[in-house]
Write a protein that holds these residues in place. Structure first.
Motif, PDB file in Angstrom:
ATOM      1  N   ASP A 103     -11.152  11.962   3.307  1.00 18.22           N
ATOM      2  CA  ASP A 103     -11.249  12.740   2.062  1.00 18.22           C
ATOM      3  C   ASP A 103     -10.917  11.912   0.826  1.00 18.22           C
ATOM      4  O   ASP A 103     -10.802  12.461  -0.272  1.00 18.22           O
ATOM      5  CB  ASP A 103     -10.329  13.961   2.129  1.00 18.22           C
ATOM      6  N   TYR A 104     -10.777  10.593   0.989  1.00 17.33           N
ATOM      7  CA  TYR A 104     -10.382   9.759  -0.148  1.00 17.33           C
ATOM      8  C   TYR A 104     -11.481   9.724  -1.205  1.00 17.33           C
ATOM      9  O   TYR A 104     -12.648   9.460  -0.912  1.00 17.33           O
ATOM     10  CB  TYR A 104     -10.079   8.332   0.313  1.00 17.33           C
ATOM     11  N   ASN A 105     -11.077   9.982  -2.450  1.00 19.29           N
ATOM     12  CA  ASN A 105     -12.008   9.947  -3.578  1.00 19.29           C
ATOM     13  C   ASN A 105     -11.347   9.153  -4.701  1.00 19.29           C
ATOM     14  O   ASN A 105     -10.367   9.617  -5.299  1.00 19.29           O
ATOM     15  CB  ASN A 105     -12.328  11.365  -4.051  1.00 19.29           C
ATOM     16  N   PRO A 106     -11.845   7.953  -4.997  1.00 19.11           N
ATOM     17  CA  PRO A 106     -11.201   7.126  -6.024  1.00 19.11           C
ATOM     18  C   PRO A 106     -11.221   7.759  -7.409  1.00 19.11           C
ATOM     19  O   PRO A 106     -10.436   7.379  -8.273  1.00 19.11           O
ATOM     20  CB  PRO A 106     -12.013   5.833  -5.990  1.00 19.11           C
TER      21      PRO A 106
ATOM     22  N   LYS B 243      -2.883  11.281  -5.210  1.00 21.53           N
ATOM     23  CA  LYS B 243      -2.264  10.040  -4.760  1.00 21.53           C
ATOM     24  C   LYS B 243      -1.927  10.150  -3.271  1.00 21.53           C
ATOM     25  O   LYS B 243      -1.482  11.205  -2.811  1.00 21.53           O
ATOM     26  CB  LYS B 243      -0.983   9.755  -5.557  1.00 21.53           C
ATOM     27  N   TYR B 244      -2.129   9.046  -2.546  1.00 24.46           N
ATOM     28  CA  TYR B 244      -1.940   9.041  -1.101  1.00 24.46           C
ATOM     29  C   TYR B 244      -0.710   8.216  -0.715  1.00 24.46           C
ATOM     30  O   TYR B 244      -0.412   7.195  -1.340  1.00 24.46           O
ATOM     31  CB  TYR B 244      -3.155   8.437  -0.407  1.00 24.46           C
ATOM     32  N   PRO B 245      -0.025   8.630   0.345  1.00 23.62           N
ATOM     33  CA  PRO B 245       1.014   7.757   0.905  1.00 23.62           C
ATOM     34  C   PRO B 245       0.351   6.551   1.564  1.00 23.62           C
ATOM     35  O   PRO B 245      -0.840   6.585   1.898  1.00 23.62           O
ATOM     36  CB  PRO B 245       1.704   8.645   1.941  1.00 23.62           C
ATOM     37  N   VAL B 246       1.134   5.478   1.740  1.00 23.46           N
ATOM     38  CA  VAL B 246       0.531   4.241   2.252  1.00 23.46           C
ATOM     39  C   VAL B 246       1.415   3.629   3.336  1.00 23.46           C
ATOM     40  O   VAL B 246       2.638   3.577   3.204  1.00 23.46           O
ATOM     41  CB  VAL B 246       0.270   3.231   1.102  1.00 23.46           C
ATOM     42  N   LEU B 247       0.769   3.186   4.398  1.00 15.80           N
ATOM     43  CA  LEU B 247       1.420   2.475   5.500  1.00 15.80           C
ATOM     44  C   LEU B 247       0.941   1.028   5.496  1.00 15.80           C
ATOM     45  O   LEU B 247      -0.268   0.771   5.564  1.00 15.80           O
ATOM     46  CB  LEU B 247       1.074   3.139   6.839  1.00 15.80           C
TER      47      LEU B 247
ATOM     48  N   ARG C 292      -5.725   4.699  -5.104  1.00 14.06           N
ATOM     49  CA  ARG C 292      -4.882   5.794  -5.584  1.00 14.06           C
ATOM     50  C   ARG C 292      -3.753   6.033  -4.565  1.00 14.06           C
ATOM     51  O   ARG C 292      -3.815   6.950  -3.745  1.00 14.06           O
ATOM     52  CB  ARG C 292      -5.712   7.043  -5.810  1.00 14.06           C
ATOM     53  N   VAL C 293      -2.764   5.157  -4.616  1.00 13.18           N
ATOM     54  CA  VAL C 293      -1.615   5.273  -3.716  1.00 13.18           C
ATOM     55  C   VAL C 293      -0.375   5.599  -4.531  1.00 13.18           C
ATOM     56  O   VAL C 293      -0.215   5.168  -5.677  1.00 13.18           O
ATOM     57  CB  VAL C 293      -1.379   3.974  -2.907  1.00 13.18           C
ATOM     58  N   SER C 294       0.502   6.350  -3.911  1.00 15.30           N
ATOM     59  CA  SER C 294       1.762   6.687  -4.556  1.00 15.30           C
ATOM     60  C   SER C 294       2.664   5.458  -4.611  1.00 15.30           C
ATOM     61  O   SER C 294       2.685   4.650  -3.682  1.00 15.30           O
ATOM     62  CB  SER C 294       2.468   7.805  -3.780  1.00 15.30           C
ATOM     63  N   THR C 295       3.410   5.336  -5.689  1.00 16.05           N
ATOM     64  CA  THR C 295       4.386   4.246  -5.809  1.00 16.05           C
ATOM     65  C   THR C 295       5.801   4.729  -5.499  1.00 16.05           C
ATOM     66  O   THR C 295       6.756   3.968  -5.633  1.00 16.05           O
ATOM     67  CB  THR C 295       4.352   3.647  -7.227  1.00 16.05           C
ATOM     68  N   ASP C 296       5.918   5.969  -5.072  1.00 16.42           N
ATOM     69  CA  ASP C 296       7.207   6.529  -4.665  1.00 16.42           C
ATOM     70  C   ASP C 296       7.619   5.911  -3.331  1.00 16.42           C
ATOM     71  O   ASP C 296       6.829   5.880  -2.383  1.00 16.42           O
ATOM     72  CB  ASP C 296       7.069   8.047  -4.526  1.00 16.42           C
ATOM     73  N   ARG C 297       8.838   5.407  -3.215  1.00 19.65           N
ATOM     74  CA  ARG C 297       9.300   4.778  -1.982  1.00 19.65           C
ATOM     75  C   ARG C 297       9.224   5.734  -0.793  1.00 19.65           C
ATOM     76  O   ARG C 297       9.020   5.295   0.343  1.00 19.65           O
ATOM     77  CB  ARG C 297      10.743   4.270  -2.133  1.00 19.65           C
ATOM     78  N   LYS C 298       9.359   7.037  -1.035  1.00 26.87           N
ATOM     79  CA  LYS C 298       9.287   7.999   0.052  1.00 26.87           C
ATOM     80  C   LYS C 298       7.853   8.194   0.547  1.00 26.87           C
ATOM     81  O   LYS C 298       7.636   8.862   1.562  1.00 26.87           O
ATOM     82  CB  LYS C 298       9.874   9.341  -0.375  1.00 26.87           C
ATOM     83  N   GLN C 299       6.900   7.596  -0.169  1.00 30.27           N
ATOM     84  CA  GLN C 299       5.495   7.660   0.231  1.00 30.27           C
ATOM     85  C   GLN C 299       4.985   6.290   0.670  1.00 30.27           C
ATOM     86  O   GLN C 299       3.787   6.051   0.709  1.00 30.27           O
ATOM     87  CB  GLN C 299       4.655   8.180  -0.931  1.00 30.27           C
TER      88      GLN C 299
END
Length: 369
Positions: A149-152, A157-161, A247-254
């Protein structure tokens, strides 16, 4: 031996290679028949994950054959030994690529419930990025998985691994061998994991670490240089590029970091020393762990539990690294650091690590209860 050299050598041993044969051939009951045309060979052995080393039998056409007992649905690596020379299967295009020793790959299909099997579900995409690394002093790449479902153009914002490979692998290992994208597609479709972006970087701070071959893994000084430079490469080059392009979150919890073998040790080293950046840390069959824990993790103690959403550590019971992983667990316990410890059947192989990713990913980016 590199695949090209293997093929050149094989051509000298197999003059009738043009007469193609089917190998491997998987029967409906899971039995697998391996074949190799090597007319002038005196002995051919099969070395395959999940099987004991097997002597193959030669027929009058010079084709060597071995049929296995029924094998469990999975993805296995294998090679032939022709009069002592290690060879890939020339009749099988599927390959487990590796910087030091590539293997042929065998897929014994299973039910669609197995998360590494391709299902009729929405599929994410893989993107390859190339860049010049000032830290490493070379040109390198990283692979990015974006969920279906990613749409730039969206504001979401998405969490990132950040998912790390092992020693002798490259940045493609988790997508080609580990099937990380297929596993995430299936988990997301089932509602068992949050849609997330996965970044798979090249895991060497210096390529000299892997150029030293397998003996390089035992060179403590080179390991330390590679780990330090990889940390700097990830934090100052890869992550900024990802956060600019996606579009990734910069929150450490994400943000999470995990890896296998060398990548497991790197995940611990980078993640546990940067809890201001990573709240989720996973280590699968960690290899190359330093035993000077207080020096390696100087700020890790009971207070770290406030920042750690999850520290997930796993190792196969038949893995030669089980002892060092248990030793690290004992130290965490002595420091009152919270962790989840997972033991499972199996050795040091992607057959174990695919399952670990399938267990770990659903835990990520969930609210603590």
């Amino acid at each position: 031996m590199k695949p090209f050299l293997c093929l050149v050598t094989l051509l000298t041993l197999v003059p009738a290679l043009a007469q193609s044969i089917r190998s491997p051939e998987v029967a409906s009951d899971g039995r697998v028949t391996f074949r190799l045309r090597a007319t002038n060979a005196n002995q051919v052995l099969l070395r395959c994950e999940g099987l004991s080393e097997a002597k193959m039998q030669k027929d009058e056409q010079g084709v060597w054959t071995f049929t296995s007992p029924p094998m469990e649905p999975d993805i296995y690596s294998y090679t032939f030994s022709v009069d002592g020379l290690r060879l890939l299967d020339p009749n099988n295009p599927a390959m487990k690529y590796n910087l030091l020793n590539s293997d042929s790959e065998l897929h014994v299909p299973g039910p669609k419930s197995l998360l590494w099997e391709v299902n009729d579900v929405p599929r994410g995409k893989l993107h390859c990025h190339f860049y010049k690394s000032a830290v490493a002093g070379d040109d390198r790449d990283f692979i990015v998985y974006t969920p279906p479902d990613y749409n730039p153009a969206s504001r979401k914002k998405y969490p990132v691994l950040y998912l790390l490979h092992g020693f002798s692998d490259d940045a493609t290992a988790w997508s080609t061998v580990g099937r990380a994208n297929v596993i995430l597609d299936n988990l997301i479709a089932r509602g068992q994991a949050r849609p997330m972006i996965i970044v798979m970087p090249l895991g060497y701070g210096t390529m000299d670490y892997v150029r030293g071959g397998w003996t390089g893994t035992r060179r403590g000084e080179m390991r330390q240089i590679s780990f330090h430079k990889f940390r700097d490469n990830l934090l100052t080059e890869v992550i900024p590029q990802v956060e600019k392009a996606y579009r990734v979150s910069t929150d450490r919890k994400q943000r999470a970091i995990a890896g296998l073998s060398m990548g497991g040790a790197e995940s611990l080293y980078v993640g546990l020393n940067a809890l201001d950046k990573f709240a989720w840390v996973g280590a699968f069959s960690s290899g190359g762990l330093s035993t000077n824990y207080s020096k390696e993790y100087p700020r890790l103690d009971e207070k770290s539990n406030r920042q750690l959403q999850l520290l997930w550590i796993a190792c196969g019971k038949e893995d030669r690294l089980m002892g060092s992983n248990q030793q690290f667990i004992d130290w965490l316990k002595s420091e009152n650091v919270n962790y989840v410890w997972q033991e499972s059947p199996g050795g040091h192989t992607f057959r174990v690590w695919r399952r670990y990713l399938a267990e770990f990913a659903p835990l990520l980016f969930q609210e603590k209860k």
